[in-house]
Design a protein around this motif. Structure first.
Motif, short mmCIF file in Angstrom:
data_model
loop_
_atom_site.label_atom_id
_atom_site.label_comp_id
_atom_site.label_asym_id
_atom_site.label_seq_id
_atom_site.Cartn_x
_atom_site.Cartn_y
_atom_site.Cartn_z
N MET A 1 -17.20 3.71 -15.99
CA MET A 1 -17.47 3.90 -14.57
C MET A 1 -17.59 2.55 -13.87
N ARG A 2 -18.34 1.64 -14.48
CA ARG A 2 -18.51 0.32 -13.87
C ARG A 2 -17.20 -0.46 -13.86
N LYS A 3 -16.38 -0.21 -14.89
CA LYS A 3 -15.10 -0.90 -14.96
C LYS A 3 -14.22 -0.51 -13.77
N TYR A 4 -14.20 0.79 -13.42
CA TYR A 4 -13.41 1.25 -12.28
C TYR A 4 -13.97 0.73 -10.96
N LEU A 5 -15.28 0.66 -10.86
CA LEU A 5 -15.91 0.12 -9.65
C LEU A 5 -15.55 -1.35 -9.48
N LEU A 6 -15.64 -2.11 -10.56
CA LEU A 6 -15.29 -3.52 -10.51
C LEU A 6 -13.81 -3.71 -10.17
N LEU A 7 -12.95 -2.91 -10.78
CA LEU A 7 -11.52 -2.99 -10.49
C LEU A 7 -11.24 -2.63 -9.03
N SER A 8 -11.92 -1.62 -8.51
CA SER A 8 -11.74 -1.23 -7.11
C SER A 8 -12.19 -2.35 -6.17
N LEU A 9 -13.29 -2.99 -6.47
CA LEU A 9 -13.77 -4.09 -5.64
C LEU A 9 -12.80 -5.27 -5.66
N ILE A 10 -12.24 -5.56 -6.82
CA ILE A 10 -11.27 -6.64 -6.92
C ILE A 10 -10.02 -6.33 -6.11
N VAL A 11 -9.54 -5.09 -6.19
CA VAL A 11 -8.35 -4.69 -5.43
C VAL A 11 -8.62 -4.75 -3.94
N ILE A 12 -9.78 -4.28 -3.50
CA ILE A 12 -10.12 -4.32 -2.07
C ILE A 12 -10.25 -5.77 -1.59
N ALA A 13 -10.91 -6.61 -2.36
CA ALA A 13 -11.06 -8.02 -1.98
C ALA A 13 -9.70 -8.70 -1.92
N SER A 14 -8.83 -8.41 -2.86
CA SER A 14 -7.48 -8.99 -2.84
C SER A 14 -6.71 -8.52 -1.62
N VAL B 1 -7.93 -7.56 1.29
CA VAL B 1 -8.48 -8.22 2.48
C VAL B 1 -7.99 -9.66 2.56
N PHE B 2 -7.97 -10.36 1.43
CA PHE B 2 -7.49 -11.73 1.41
C PHE B 2 -6.03 -11.82 1.84
N VAL B 3 -5.19 -10.95 1.28
CA VAL B 3 -3.77 -10.94 1.63
C VAL B 3 -3.57 -10.58 3.10
N ALA B 4 -4.36 -9.64 3.61
CA ALA B 4 -4.24 -9.25 5.02
C ALA B 4 -4.58 -10.43 5.93
N PHE B 5 -5.63 -11.17 5.61
CA PHE B 5 -5.98 -12.33 6.43
C PHE B 5 -4.91 -13.41 6.35
N GLN B 6 -4.35 -13.62 5.16
CA GLN B 6 -3.30 -14.62 5.02
C GLN B 6 -2.05 -14.23 5.82
N LEU B 7 -1.67 -12.96 5.76
CA LEU B 7 -0.49 -12.50 6.50
C LEU B 7 -0.73 -12.51 8.00
N ALA B 8 -1.97 -12.29 8.44
CA ALA B 8 -2.26 -12.34 9.87
C ALA B 8 -2.17 -13.79 10.38
N ARG B 9 -2.58 -14.72 9.54
CA ARG B 9 -2.55 -16.12 9.93
C ARG B 9 -1.12 -16.67 9.90
N ASP B 10 -0.39 -16.36 8.83
CA ASP B 10 0.99 -16.84 8.69
C ASP B 10 1.80 -15.72 8.03
N PRO B 11 2.63 -14.99 8.80
CA PRO B 11 3.32 -13.83 8.25
C PRO B 11 4.40 -14.16 7.22
N GLY B 12 4.75 -15.41 7.07
CA GLY B 12 5.76 -15.79 6.09
C GLY B 12 7.16 -15.49 6.59
N TYR B 13 8.14 -15.92 5.79
CA TYR B 13 9.52 -15.78 6.20
C TYR B 13 10.37 -15.69 4.95
N ILE B 14 11.22 -14.69 4.89
CA ILE B 14 12.12 -14.52 3.76
C ILE B 14 13.54 -14.52 4.30
N LEU B 15 14.39 -15.36 3.70
CA LEU B 15 15.80 -15.43 4.06
C LEU B 15 16.60 -15.28 2.78
#
Length: 80
Positions: A1-14, A16-30
């Motif tokens: 149970m704790r393993k799933y909670l920890l995994l869920s928190l890591i996924v949520i934190a990741s 949020v981090f990616v969302a903030f990075q993409l909001a600051r600089d959306p990147g560019y693929i060519l």
């Protein structure tokens, strides 16, 4: 149970981090190949890849459901 909670928190934190990075600089693929070019942002590419993955899985599931050989495979598994 704790393993799933920890995994869920890591996924949520990741996420949020990616969302903030993409909001600051959306990147560019060519992508350029044989005279064709494809330009997009990283977020749009991620959404497109997720859509293609879901579509691919849906097609595979439909093909498995329509496969007439599944009836023979199931009967082979049940026989001793």
């Amino acid at each position: 149970m704790r393993k799933y909670l920890l995994l869920s928190l890591i996924v949520i934190a990741s996420g949020v981090f990616v969302a903030f990075q993409l909001a600051r600089d959306p990147g560019y693929i060519l992508i350029a190949f044989a005279g064709w070019t494809f330009e997009t942002s990283v977020f749009a590419m991620l959404v497109a890849l997720l859509f293609l993955f879901v579509l691919f899985r849906l097609v595979l599931n439909i093909l498995r459901w329509l496969n007439p050989m599944r009836f023979f495979k199931e009967s082979d598994k049940r026989s001793p």
